[in-house]
Design an enzyme around this catalytic site. Structure first.
Site, short mmCIF file in Angstrom:
data_model
loop_
_atom_site.label_atom_id
_atom_site.label_comp_id
_atom_site.label_asym_id
_atom_site.label_seq_id
_atom_site.Cartn_x
_atom_site.Cartn_y
_atom_site.Cartn_z
N SER A 1 -7.21 -16.44 47.34
CA SER A 1 -6.98 -15.01 47.54
C SER A 1 -7.30 -14.70 48.99
CB SER A 1 -7.91 -14.20 46.62
OG SER A 1 -7.99 -12.84 47.01
N TYR B 1 -16.38 -13.19 43.32
CA TYR B 1 -14.96 -13.46 43.49
C TYR B 1 -14.67 -14.00 44.90
CZ TYR B 1 -9.90 -12.71 43.37
OH TYR B 1 -8.53 -12.88 43.40
#
Length: 243
Positions: A131, A144
């Site tokens: 990401s 995350y």
């Protein structure tokens, strides 16, 4: 010989789009997901759907053994993902462990099952989904962001160690893509409209990405057209990480 692939997180979002893309170019795709409906309602193009919790090493071994019993797998795409809120002070240990297990340990365990066969073939491609949060951390997303940085280095380690056997490994870092996972990241009290506006504001292209745009990048990276690409981190992010 028909190529065979495993795609995790295959029930929806980028995973389902990747399944459809790869099937469209003749790949036999095995879609894995924790959702039991992956078996009864697999994504478009999937040859088979398999229930698999990527945090469970024993499940991974069983599913991979069943798939490999019918022939080698030359493509592994790890799309399964988890997200949790919280900064370094408030992120819970349970949330941290879960996110790391899904986003980092799972891809490693899947790769470990595939590498021997890929080495024997002298050919194989592993694509791990990171990401832009793995390049530029997202606020209030400690677990995350950490996991997505870790998967980039895991991918580079695989490419370093296994390139000599003809195995390639690359990372794709999507920016804001309109998926269930991205929608679940909406801060409490923020409307869906404001969430989208805030994301778009930081993008050079001033729009959200689509799952098919990410799947198209994955399709390219697993193809022979990308045969000299390994260890790369490719940001398909609408310009989020330009600055």
């Amino acid at each position: 010989m028909q190529k065979r692939a495993i795609v995790t997180g295959g029930r929806g979002g980028i995973g389902a789009a990747t399944v459809e893309r790869l099937a469209g170019v003749g790949v036999e795709v095995h879609a894995l997901d924790i959702d039991p409906e992956i078996q009864t309602a697999p994504p478009t193009g999937a040859a088979f759907g398999h229930v698999c919790d990527v945090t469970d090493g024993a499940q991974i071994e069983r599913v991979c053994a069943a798939i490999l019993a019918d022939g080698p797998v030359s493509i592994l795409v790890n799309c399964a993902a988890a997200i949790a809120t919280g900064d370094a002070e408030v992120c819970s240990l349970d949330d941290y462990d879960k996110v790391m297990a899904v986003n980092v340990r799972g891809p490693w365990l899947l790769a470990r099952q595939m590498l021997a066969g890929m080495r024997e073939q002298g050919d194989g491609v592993i694509i791990n989904l990171s990401s832009t949060a793995g390049i530029r951390p997202s606020r209030n997303r400690l677990a995350y962001s950490t996991s997505k940085a870790a998967i980039r280095q895991l991918t580079r380690s695989i490419s370093t160690d296994f390139g000599q056997y003809g195995i390639r490994a690359n990372t794709v870092c999507p920016g804001p893509i309109d998926t269930a996972l991205w929608r679940a990241s909406r801060p409490a009290g923020m409307s869906a409209e404001k969430h989208a506006e805030a994301a778009i504001e930081g993008l050079a292209l001033k729009r959200l990405g689509t799952v098919d745009e990410i799947a198209a990048m994955i399709e390219f990276l697993v193809s022979d057209a990308a045969s000299f690409v390994t260890g790369a981190t490719i940001a398909a992010d609408g310009g989020r990480t330009l600055h």
